[in-house]
Structures are given as structure tokens and as C-alpha cells.
Design an enzyme around this catalytic site. Structure first.
Site, PDB file in Angstrom:
ATOM      1  N   TYR A  21       1.106  -3.804  12.130  1.00  0.00           N
ATOM      2  CA  TYR A  21       0.819  -2.526  11.967  1.00  0.00           C
ATOM      3  C   TYR A  21       1.552  -1.425  12.784  1.00  0.00           C
ATOM      4  O   TYR A  21       2.100  -0.679  12.620  1.00  0.00           O
ATOM      5  CB  TYR A  21      -0.682  -1.993  11.905  1.00  0.00           C
TER       6      TYR A  21
ATOM      7  N   HIS B  75      -4.125   1.263  12.056  1.00  0.00           N
ATOM      8  CA  HIS B  75      -3.883  -0.091  12.531  1.00  0.00           C
ATOM      9  C   HIS B  75      -5.309  -0.655  13.017  1.00  0.00           C
ATOM     10  O   HIS B  75      -6.095  -0.235  13.560  1.00  0.00           O
ATOM     11  CB  HIS B  75      -3.061   0.301  13.862  1.00  0.00           C
TER      12      HIS B  75
ATOM     13  N   ASN C 288     -10.469  -3.074   2.297  1.00  0.00           N
ATOM     14  CA  ASN C 288     -10.041  -2.876   0.996  1.00  0.00           C
ATOM     15  C   ASN C 288     -11.298  -2.609   0.318  1.00  0.00           C
ATOM     16  O   ASN C 288     -12.368  -2.733   0.665  1.00  0.00           O
ATOM     17  CB  ASN C 288      -9.261  -4.383   0.756  1.00  0.00           C
TER      18      ASN C 288
ATOM     19  N   HIS D 134       0.810  -1.149   0.118  1.00  0.00           N
ATOM     20  CA  HIS D 134       0.051  -0.049   0.202  1.00  0.00           C
ATOM     21  C   HIS D 134       0.903   1.330   0.023  1.00  0.00           C
ATOM     22  O   HIS D 134       0.608   2.437   0.474  1.00  0.00           O
ATOM     23  CB  HIS D 134      -1.106  -0.144   1.198  1.00  0.00           C
TER      24      HIS D 134
END
Ligand code: HDE
Length: 720
Positions: A365, A342, A151, A78
């Protein structure tokens, strides 16, 4: 001076609008980082006019040192993204399901920061890669930050976090030559996938047009995993999160995507930025699918398996609120690059499920922020700060901003009066959902995760004919780029278990036949001591043949808002024809640009000036949703000699876009391939011709709202 006395608490309280950290430099003297006014920023300090530069030039050294350290490591995945600020409002209190404050007070506007991204490419890669898109939302709630890191596809490639590094290594450019950038069409990706039957449902999504969106503003978003909502009685329900774009879900064609990647690799980033600047604020409704705890096992799939979705026809999506993005970031690096999401940033009222993919993410994360942002104090970067003041005993570390004035930094303490205090649940203190766990410690995949194909088939069966064709073409493209024949054959074996016709249609273009006995189970994907019998995929009837909600063909097609329409014009254009169409389109919220063979102004038939928006040489039909050719003798004569204008119309047609043509533009259209086809067929889908007594505006608007006329691909194809 008064400003300097601001306490850390004040600083925290103001952090949401980031204003304490804003600096513009307008009307200010240039200074060094120490605040010293700079007298000469053009020349370094030298020993004589032509002499060597002196080490003592601290101004030069400070400037260059800062420059040398400007980059931080890009995200492992990403890396390429674009973001915007906005707010979220819930429609009705959701107290029945959750005690989360921002889901209970319809009067509350919760600030959000949303980052969209591609997954595989580097920070400078194209927006139009065939890829999953990230859809991360940071809610700055009064109870603390809540991150929904989702997503644009509702499932994932793998079922367990331990496979994530393998998946990402496989899709990233190959290690020996760092090729290809931002693309899955290469051997290592398909090698891995062909050995991972669990990825087949996600492969259907990734090969569908969802992987090449028209705009970030026209994508759905999904939390993917099953989460929990908890109400103030401590009762839990399972939940899937959805974002539904009010503009509908739309995509471009693959051919178009590859061209956009050259013409404007920032296409999605620009589209988001421009829409917000123009006041056309993107909006999504927030949806939840709620499953009572007692129903956890009633589905033909496991709620904890992230390769499965819950068909909306089985559990409807309740739309409970709306998110609006209304402000662009001021500074890309400070906000979009430094934002740290996160899935473990939770608020009371929301909790995790035991989805093994989610559980692994909960570790990853924070860990990744430590290497990317370089310090455990990344929460102090303005974009990451909570609107709540932060009080705890965490101290020090690289680049600490907060100046703690307490003597005690431990708990329990008496010297500090026991502060800061713990909060009871009734005071907003976070408590984890109490879940009974009585199990063996075991490294195993649940047998309830072993249906790898039924939902892949459900997705495929739910697509329109055009969508199925695009999916087939995507697989043909990707697998044709794979050099190792054994990988292609293995993939055909897997595809044949999704749909026999699909596998056959792909096989034809690969010059192969579908293997009779697909390799199953695949030995590389089972543990060393695993019993292959236990790894046989099991097909479970999904209780539903097709799910209309999975097809983009069924999305809203009632608006042309923010659609970009090109008007091709040159000197001698019919001014009335342009004006009427432009007004009609803009009244419906479309963006209209006049494109001519030169910048500046062109003259209409009456010699009046018309401002040109873009030079024909710098644009392409792939950057627009539709095209209009106005009349006017001079205009038509000029456009007939413009190969770029002819190509513009043919290409728009090839990509199935709406085209409208004024009554006296006939001679120009006759020059295009579309014109030749029109002569044969008299009528073409999505092609609007003005007639003597009828303005074409209404029909053109209707055609643009349809988005694309896919039937052209099978019935009325042209080269372009
Ligand atoms: Fe991520 N993912 N991910 N992911 N992910 C990251 O975190 C990871 C997964 C998603 O705009 C990283 O800050 C693991 C699923 C988005 O800043 C990293 C696993 C979903 C973003 C990471 C997954 C996502 C990330 C890289 C498997 C959809 C961009 C930089 C267990 C629900 C966030 C960073 C942004 C980013 C790890 C799988 C979504 C490395 C280990 C499933 C949207 O921590």
C-alpha cells in the site's frame, strides 16, 4: 497577514476539517497560481487581432500546463470509488481486549473517512459490475490514523500475496484488446480461477448477489484477515472485524444491474451522496469475533487462511460500536481520489496476524501510493493527515508542505535537546506484539490451508433457494462468456467438488457434462519441485451444516427508510390518492418521486398543479425499489398509451419489486403483462391492490420492506 504566520504545528492541528486548505472562489477575484489578478480569461495574447498567439502569454501557459497534468494514475485495483466523512463511537470500553483509545472511550467521537469501491473496473466504469466491493475506513484517532481496509465479502480469492498480481492481471481487461471493462466474464479470469482451487469459497461469494449490492449503505464490511487486539497488560486475542449495516443487506438482480449500468452507471455513488445530502445518514455497527490465543488451533480451518471465515454460529459477532456517515466530500479528487489507505496504519492496541496475504499487503500500500500520489509526502495531503501533530526526522521530498524549523533532523541529537522524543508504551508509544517465532526459513504453503471446498459448500448450503438460483445463473452467465471449452470443463470439475447439483445445473446451460474425475491437484498451481501428493485438497468437517448468517434472506426487513418509490402519473391523476400514499411512505423515511410523461407540472382531476420530479423518458424502474400507480380517469387513459409506463410496471414486477395500484387503475394494469397474469392467478406476491374500504398504504409499506419477492422468478415469471 496573521494567517500567514501560522506555524506548521497549527496547520497540522487544524487539518482534520481540512479547512486550512479550503477555497471556494465565491466573491473573489480570479488569480493566477501566483496570486496575480486576471483581467481577461477569455482571450490569449496575440500579435494583432488575428495574429499568432505569443509564447510570452504566461497566463495561458500556466492554465494549460496545469490542465495537462490534472490526472494522476488511477489505483491499480479499486480505481472506482465513492466516499464520505463521518464518525465512530464505541458503546462500552473494550479494555478487556484492547488498549486502542478509540475502542475505550464511549464519549469519544472519532472522525472517519470511508471509501467504497469496485475492484476490477477503471475509474470511469459502472458501479453495478459484478465484483467485490472495497470498504475502507480511515479512523482519525487521537493516537494516530488507523485504517481498516476491508471488503464486502469476508474471504479472498488467494491465500498468499505472491499470487495477487496474477489474480488482478487475470480479471482486468484482456491485454490484446482491452476487453471487457469491469467484468470477470472472460477467459483469462476463469482460466486462472479454474487452476486455483483455493479460490472456490470466494467464487461462491463473488457469484452470489453480494457482488451486486442495492447500495453501499446496504453492504456488510469485513476486515477479512485475522488481526490481533492487545490490551494494556500486553495480552493478545485474535479478532475478525465486521461492519453490519443497520438498513440490512440487500442486492439487485443481475438483469437489473446490467440495465442500471446503462441508465445510471453512477447509481451507487449517487445513492450514497443523495442519502447523506437528505440527512438519511448511513449507519453500521462495528462487530468483533474474538478468539482467545489458546483457541488458535481449535477450528477445522487455519485462522491465518484468508479463504476461510469463522461462522458466526461458532463465534458470535459482538457489536461494540457504531459508525455514522454524515458528510459528503467537498471535492472528489482532493478527498476520495487522494485518500491513501494502508492496512499497516495501526494504533496501539491493534496488531497483525501472520496471514500471508495480509503480510504482503503491508508492503504494497505505501509502495502503490508512491507511484499514484507521486511522493513520500502523501501523508501531508489534507485527507491523509493525522489529527495528531507529526514530529519526526523525515525531511524534504517532492511537494513537501511542512516547514520544519529545527536545526536537527537526526536522532540521537544533543543540539535539539534530543527532540523529538520516543514514547514509552505507557505514554502511547507503539510496540509490536511479542510473538515467539522459532522456525525454518521456508517457501511453502501450510498444510492447514489445503481445504479448498468445505467452506465453499457451507456457503452454498446456507443460501436460500432464490440465492442458490442466482448463484447458479451467475456461473452460467460468466462461463457461457468463456470461449475456451477446456476452461469451462475445468470449472465444472471444481464446482462439482462444492456441490454436485450446482455443477450439473451449470453444465446443462454450457452444453457440457460434469467431468467424472476433476483434475486434482492442478499441476500449474504447484511449485516446480512440488510433490503433487502434498497438494491434494483435504476436506475437513466444518462442524456446521449451514450458517444462517451467510444468507441475505435472513437480513433485517423491517424498514423502508431511504427506499425510492416511483409514482407514475399524468394529467387527470387522483390527487388524494397521490397525497395519501406519498405521506404514508415519506413518514416511514422513503424517498418518493412523481414520474410523468413530461417535466414541469401535471394537473390533478380538480385542475390543481402537481410538481413532476422526473420525466418518464429519463428514468426506468431499475432505479426504484417499488412503484405505485394512482387512479384518476385522465391519468389512466394517458398511461395506457404510454409504452414506457407499461414497461415500467412489467419490469418492476420482473425484478420482483413491490407494486401497488389504486382501485380505478384497473384498465391500465390490464394493459400490462402483470395484469394478464393477475387475471389468471387473482393474487400475486408483492402486488398490492386497493379495495373500496381499505387503503393500501400499510400493505404496500410492508411489501417494500420485504425488498424483493423472489418467488416470482420460479412461480410467476413474465417477460419484460
Ligand atoms: Fe488491496 N490493494 N491488495 N485488498 N485493497 C489496494 O492500494 C493489495 C486485498 C483493498 O479505497 C491498492 O491504495 C495486495 C484484500 C481495498 O483506496 C494496492 C493484496 C482486501 C482497496 C492493493 C490485496 C483488499 C485496496 C491499490 C494481496 C480486503 C481500496 C490502490 C496481498 C481485505 C482502498 C491502493 C481505497 C487497494 C494491494 C488484497 C482491500 C495495489 C498486494 C484481501 C478496499 O496497494
Amino acid at each position: 497577514m496573521a494567517n500567514k504566520k501560522k506555524s506548521a504545528a497549527d496547520t497540522n492541528a487544524k487539518q482534520n476539517d481540512l479547512s486550512v486548505n479550503k477555497e471556494s472562489g465565491i466573491n473573489e477575484f480570479m488569480t493566477t497560481d501566483q496570486g496575480l489578478k486576471i483581467n481577461d480569461d477569455q482571450n490569449s495574447l496575440k500579435s494583432g487581432e488575428r495574429g499568432a498567439t505569443l509564447l510570452e502569454d504566461f497566463i495561458l501557459r500556466e492554465k494549460i500546463t496545469h490542465f495537462d497534468h490534472e490526472r494522476i494514475p488511477e489505483r491499480i485495483v479499486h480505481a472506482r470509488g465513492a466516499a464520505a466523512h463521518g464518525y465512530f463511537e464505541v458503546y462500552e470500553p473494550m479494555a478487556k481486549y484492547t488498549k486502542a483509545g478509540f475502542l475505550n472511550d464511549p464519549k469519544r467521537k472519532t472522525p472517519v473517512f470511508v471509501r467504497f469501491s469496485t475492484v476490477a473496473g477503471s475509474r470511469g466504469s459502472t458501479d453495478l459490475a459484478r465484483d467485490v466491493r472495497g470498504f475502507s475506513v480511515k479512523f482519525y484517532t487521537e493516537e494516530g490514523n488507523y485504517d481498516l481496509v476491508g471488503n464486502n465479502m469476508p474471504v479472498f480469492f488467494i491465500q498468499d500475496a505472491i499470487k495477487f498480481p496474477d489474480l488482478v492481471h487475470a480479471v482486468k481487461p484482456e491485454p490484446h484488446n482491452e476487453i471487457p471493462q469491469a467484468a470477470s466474464a472472460h477467459d483469462t479470469f476463469w482460466d486462472f480461477i479454474s487452476l486455483m482451487p483455493e479460490s472456490m469459497h470466494m467464487i461462491m461469494w463473488a457469484m452470489s448477489d453480494r457482488a451486486i449490492p442495492r447500495s453501499y449503505r446496504m453492504m456488510e464490511g469485513f476486515g477479512v484477515h485475522t488481526f490481533r487486539l492487545i490490551n494494556d497488560q500486553g495480552k493478545s486475542v485474535f479478532v475478525k472485524f465486521h461492519w453490519k449495516p443497520l438498513l440490512g443487506v440487500h442486492s439487485v438482480t443481475w438483469d437489473e444491474a446490467t440495465i442500471i449500468s446503462g441508465k445510471d452507471p453512477d447509481f451507487h455513488r449517487r445513492d450514497l451522496f443523495d442519502a447523506i445530502e437528505a440527512g438519511a445518514f448511513p449507519e453500521w455497527e462495528f462487530g468483533i469475533q474474538v478468539i482467545e490465543e489458546k483457541d488458535e488451533h481449535k477450528f477445522p480451518f487455519d485462522l491465518l487462511d484468508p479463504t476461510k471465515l469463522i461462522p458466526e454460529e461458532l463465534v458470535p459477532v459482538q457489536r461494540i460500536g457504531k459508525m455514522v456517515l454524515n458528510r459528503n466530500p467537498d471535492n472528489y479528487f482532493a478527498e476520495t481520489e487522494q485518500v491513501a489507505f494502508h492496512p499497516g496504519h495501526l494504533v496501539p492496541g491493534i496488531d497483525f496476524s501472520n496471514d500471508p496475504l495480509l503480510q504482503g499487503r503491508l508492503f504494497s500500500y505505501t509502495d502503490t501510493q508512491l507511484s499514484r500520489l507521486g511522493s513520500a509526502n502523501f501523508h501531508e495531503i489534507p485527507i491523509n493527515r493525522s489529527i495528531n501533530t507529526v514530529h519526526n526526522n523525515q525531511r524534504d521530498g517532492h511537494m513537501r508542505q511542512q516547514i520544519n524549523t529545527d536545526r536537527t533532523s537526526y536522532s540521537p541529537n544533543s543540539l535539539g535537546g534530543g527532540c523529538p522524543f520516543q514514547a514509552k508504551a505507557t505514554e502511547g508509544g507503539f510496540t509490536s506484539h511479542v510473538e515467539r517465532i522459532d522456525a525454518k526459513k521456508i517457501r511453502v504453503r501450510s498444510q492447514s490451508f489445503f481445504d479448498h471446498f468445505s467452506q465453499a459448500t457451507l456457503f452454498y448450503n446456507s443460501q436460500s433457494e432464490a440465492e442458490k438460483n442466482h448463484l447458479t445463473d451467475a456461473l452460467r452467465f460468466e462461463l457461457s462468456k468463456v470461449e475456451t471449452v477446456a476452461i469451462r470443463v475445468r470449472m465444472l470439475g471444481l464446482l462439482s467438488q462444492v456441490d454436485k447439483t450446482l455443477a450439473k445445473n451449470v453444465a446443462i446451460e454450457l452444453g457440457l457434462t460434469v467431468p467424472n474425475k476433476p483434475e486434482q491437484p492442478i499441476n500449474h498451481s504447484i511449485p516446480a519441485d512440488g510433490n503433487p501428493a502434498k497438494f491434494q485438497p483435504k476436506l475437513v468437517d466444518q462442524g456446521i451444516e449451514s450458517s444462517p448468517a451467510l444468507s441475505m434472506a435472513n437480513t433485517n426487513k423491517d424498514s423502508i427508510q431511504t427506499r425510492k418509490i416511483a409514482i407514475l402519473a399524468a394529467d387527470g391523476v387522483n390527487g388524494t390518492s397521490i397525497q395519501q400514499i406519498k405521506k404514508a411512505l415519506m413518514d416511514k423515511g422513503a424517498v418518493v418521486e412523481i414520474i410523468a410523461p413530461r417535466l414541469g407540472e401535471i394537473k390533478n382531476e380538480k385542475g390543481e398543479a402537481i410538481k413532476v420530479d422526473k420525466n418518464l423518458r429519463t428514468v426506468s424502474s431499475v432505479l426504484y425499489d417499488a412503484v405505485y400507480v394512482p387512479g384518476g380517469k385522465g391519468n389512466i387513459a394517458a398511461l395506457m398509451n404510454e409504452a414506457d409506463a407499461i414497461h415500467f410496471v412489467d419490469q418492476a414486477y420482473k425484478h420482483c419489486k413491490a407494486i401497488a395500484v389504486d382501485i380505478d387503475a384497473e384498465n391500465f394494469i390490464a394493459k400490462t403483462t402483470v395484469g394478464q397474469l393477475l387475471e389468471e392467478r387473482k393474487e400475486l406476491p408483492g402486488f398490492v391492490y386497493a379495495t373500496k374500504n381499505k387503503s393500501l398504504a400499510a400493505d404496500f409499506i410492508k411489501a417494500i420492506a420485504q425488498h424483493r419477492f423472489w418467488e416470482r422468478e420460479t412461480q410467476a415469471k413474465i417477460p419484460a
